[in-house]
Design a protein around this motif. Structure first.
Motif, PDB file in Angstrom:
ATOM      1  N   TRP A 270      -4.833  -4.988  -3.941  1.00  0.00           N
ATOM      2  CA  TRP A 270      -4.245  -3.656  -3.830  1.00  0.00           C
ATOM      3  C   TRP A 270      -4.350  -3.156  -2.389  1.00  0.00           C
ATOM      4  O   TRP A 270      -5.359  -3.359  -1.721  1.00  0.00           O
ATOM      5  CB  TRP A 270      -4.954  -2.677  -4.762  1.00  0.00           C
ATOM      6  CG  TRP A 270      -4.627  -2.846  -6.216  1.00  0.00           C
ATOM      7  CD1 TRP A 270      -5.441  -3.376  -7.181  1.00  0.00           C
ATOM      8  CD2 TRP A 270      -3.405  -2.489  -6.858  1.00  0.00           C
ATOM      9  NE1 TRP A 270      -4.798  -3.368  -8.391  1.00  0.00           N
ATOM     10  CE2 TRP A 270      -3.550  -2.828  -8.228  1.00  0.00           C
ATOM     11  CE3 TRP A 270      -2.209  -1.930  -6.432  1.00  0.00           C
ATOM     12  CZ2 TRP A 270      -2.537  -2.620  -9.159  1.00  0.00           C
ATOM     13  CZ3 TRP A 270      -1.196  -1.718  -7.349  1.00  0.00           C
ATOM     14  CH2 TRP A 270      -1.364  -2.063  -8.693  1.00  0.00           C
TER      15      TRP A 270
ATOM     16  N   THR B 250      -1.731   6.497  -4.537  1.00  0.00           N
ATOM     17  CA  THR B 250      -0.645   5.527  -4.367  1.00  0.00           C
ATOM     18  C   THR B 250      -1.208   4.206  -3.875  1.00  0.00           C
ATOM     19  O   THR B 250      -1.911   4.148  -2.866  1.00  0.00           O
ATOM     20  CB  THR B 250       0.403   6.049  -3.363  1.00  0.00           C
ATOM     21  OG1 THR B 250       0.932   7.294  -3.826  1.00  0.00           O
ATOM     22  CG2 THR B 250       1.542   5.049  -3.216  1.00  0.00           C
TER      23      THR B 250
ATOM     24  N   TYR C 216      -0.208  -0.316  -3.857  1.00  0.00           N
ATOM     25  CA  TYR C 216       0.845  -1.305  -4.080  1.00  0.00           C
ATOM     26  C   TYR C 216       0.284  -2.711  -3.863  1.00  0.00           C
ATOM     27  O   TYR C 216      -0.701  -2.902  -3.145  1.00  0.00           O
ATOM     28  CB  TYR C 216       2.031  -1.070  -3.130  1.00  0.00           C
ATOM     29  CG  TYR C 216       1.729  -1.353  -1.680  1.00  0.00           C
ATOM     30  CD1 TYR C 216       1.993  -2.611  -1.118  1.00  0.00           C
ATOM     31  CD2 TYR C 216       1.157  -0.383  -0.856  1.00  0.00           C
ATOM     32  CE1 TYR C 216       1.699  -2.883   0.206  1.00  0.00           C
ATOM     33  CE2 TYR C 216       0.869  -0.645   0.468  1.00  0.00           C
ATOM     34  CZ  TYR C 216       1.145  -1.894   0.998  1.00  0.00           C
ATOM     35  OH  TYR C 216       0.852  -2.152   2.310  1.00  0.00           O
TER      36      TYR C 216
ATOM     37  N   HIS D  97       4.434  -4.255  -7.315  1.00  0.00           N
ATOM     38  CA  HIS D  97       3.815  -3.309  -8.238  1.00  0.00           C
ATOM     39  C   HIS D  97       3.354  -2.087  -7.451  1.00  0.00           C
ATOM     40  O   HIS D  97       2.557  -2.192  -6.513  1.00  0.00           O
ATOM     41  CB  HIS D  97       2.627  -3.968  -8.940  1.00  0.00           C
ATOM     42  CG  HIS D  97       2.057  -3.157 -10.046  1.00  0.00           C
ATOM     43  ND1 HIS D  97       0.900  -3.494 -10.723  1.00  0.00           N
ATOM     44  CD2 HIS D  97       2.491  -2.007 -10.628  1.00  0.00           C
ATOM     45  CE1 HIS D  97       0.649  -2.597 -11.642  1.00  0.00           C
ATOM     46  NE2 HIS D  97       1.588  -1.677 -11.604  1.00  0.00           N
ATOM     47  N   ILE D  98       3.853  -0.896  -7.824  1.00  0.00           N
ATOM     48  CA  ILE D  98       3.513   0.357  -7.146  1.00  0.00           C
ATOM     49  C   ILE D  98       2.990   1.332  -8.186  1.00  0.00           C
ATOM     50  O   ILE D  98       3.645   1.580  -9.203  1.00  0.00           O
ATOM     51  CB  ILE D  98       4.741   0.971  -6.439  1.00  0.00           C
ATOM     52  CG1 ILE D  98       5.354  -0.033  -5.455  1.00  0.00           C
ATOM     53  CG2 ILE D  98       4.350   2.248  -5.703  1.00  0.00           C
ATOM     54  CD1 ILE D  98       6.642   0.459  -4.827  1.00  0.00           C
TER      55      ILE D  98
ATOM     56  N   ARG E 132       7.164  -1.447 -11.527  1.00  0.00           N
ATOM     57  CA  ARG E 132       7.246  -2.838 -11.110  1.00  0.00           C
ATOM     58  C   ARG E 132       8.675  -3.118 -10.665  1.00  0.00           C
ATOM     59  O   ARG E 132       9.614  -2.993 -11.453  1.00  0.00           O
ATOM     60  CB  ARG E 132       6.835  -3.776 -12.249  1.00  0.00           C
ATOM     61  CG  ARG E 132       5.388  -3.589 -12.695  1.00  0.00           C
ATOM     62  CD  ARG E 132       5.047  -4.486 -13.861  1.00  0.00           C
ATOM     63  NE  ARG E 132       3.676  -4.285 -14.306  1.00  0.00           N
ATOM     64  CZ  ARG E 132       2.634  -4.965 -13.826  1.00  0.00           C
ATOM     65  NH1 ARG E 132       2.825  -5.902 -12.904  1.00  0.00           N
ATOM     66  NH2 ARG E 132       1.413  -4.728 -14.271  1.00  0.00           N
TER      67      ARG E 132
ATOM     68  N   LEU F 257       7.881   2.759   0.196  1.00  0.00           N
ATOM     69  CA  LEU F 257       6.487   2.720   0.612  1.00  0.00           C
ATOM     70  C   LEU F 257       6.405   3.486   1.932  1.00  0.00           C
ATOM     71  O   LEU F 257       6.768   2.964   2.993  1.00  0.00           O
ATOM     72  CB  LEU F 257       6.000   1.277   0.800  1.00  0.00           C
ATOM     73  CG  LEU F 257       5.847   0.435  -0.465  1.00  0.00           C
ATOM     74  CD1 LEU F 257       5.447  -0.989  -0.112  1.00  0.00           C
ATOM     75  CD2 LEU F 257       4.830   1.053  -1.414  1.00  0.00           C
TER      76      LEU F 257
END
Length: 221
Positions: free
Chosen positions: A4, A62, A64, A72-73, A84, A123
């Motif tokens: 992550w 948050t 990702y 995947h966020i 996803r 992002l």
């Protein structure tokens, strides 16, 4: 599967600025024109910390990572959002550099997805090098080529100087409105400083009684 990752620590500052601009948009031009300078100062003093707090909470929640053929966020403060993004359905991956982000060396990675309800994934924000590197990794996964292969050379179509972007912001209607409101407040404050104050308890001397019975008086300061 990668670990992550979080967005850049300066993300709350940029997101807080967006929340503050959204608040100004909600108030609108009529609200700014009808409010006095003190109200605007109080609103800015209260709204700015709240906007920064909202930006921090959004950044904190948050994360990702890349899982196989998906990005995947996870995000959300009050309501958890888990998304996803299937990389085979990604149409384009762009690195967007807004004005403030460019000054801070940050960029936004924007993915366009074919089909589905939400066709865009973002992002924001990463460092410029992180955004470019992640874009290369995702493009390699989309095309099925090894990540170490050389990526196609990009050609710059249009390049806008930073000075031109700053000038466009300074000439924007929102900036002109705020400056105009500030000048009006300063002008009203200067006009109020010239107001004469009379003593209502000062004596009034009667000068005579005319033939029509009306009284006339003169003010003696």
């Amino acid at each position: 599967m990668s670990d992550w990752s979080r967005l850049h620590p300066l993300t709350p500052l940029l997101r807080g600025g967006r929340y503050l601009l959204a608040l100004i948009a909600v108030v609108g031009q009529q609200g700014l024109c009808s409010a006095d300078g003190r109200f605007i100062a109080v609103a800015a003093g209260v709204g700015t910390p709240l906007a920064l707090l909202a930006g921090y909470l959004s950044w904190r929640t948050t994360r990702y990572r890349v899982e196989g053929s998906e990005l995947h966020i996870t995000s959300g403060v009050l309501q958890k959002r888990d998304r996803r993004v299937p990389l085979p359905r990604v149409q384009s991956i762009d690195v967007v550099r807004p004005l403030v982000g460019r000054v801070l060396g940050l960029a936004e990675l924007r993915l366009e997805v074919v089909g589905g309800g939400d066709t865009e994934a973002r992002l924001s924000y990463l460092t410029d090098d992180q955004a470019v590197a992640l874009r290369g990794s995702l493009l390699a996964l989309v095309s099925g080529t090894p990540e170490a292969d050389e990526q196609p050379t990009e050609h710059v179509l249009v390049e806008v100087p930073t000075e031109a972007l700053v000038g466009s912001v300074l000439r924007s209607p929102a900036t002109v409105l705020l400056v105009q409101r500030f000048l009006e407040t300063e002008r009203d404050a200067q006009s109020a400083s010239y107001t004469l104050n009379f003593d209502c308890n000062a004596p009034i001397a009667l000068t005579g009684v005319p033939t029509d019975g009306a009284l006339t008086s003169t003010w003696q300061p």
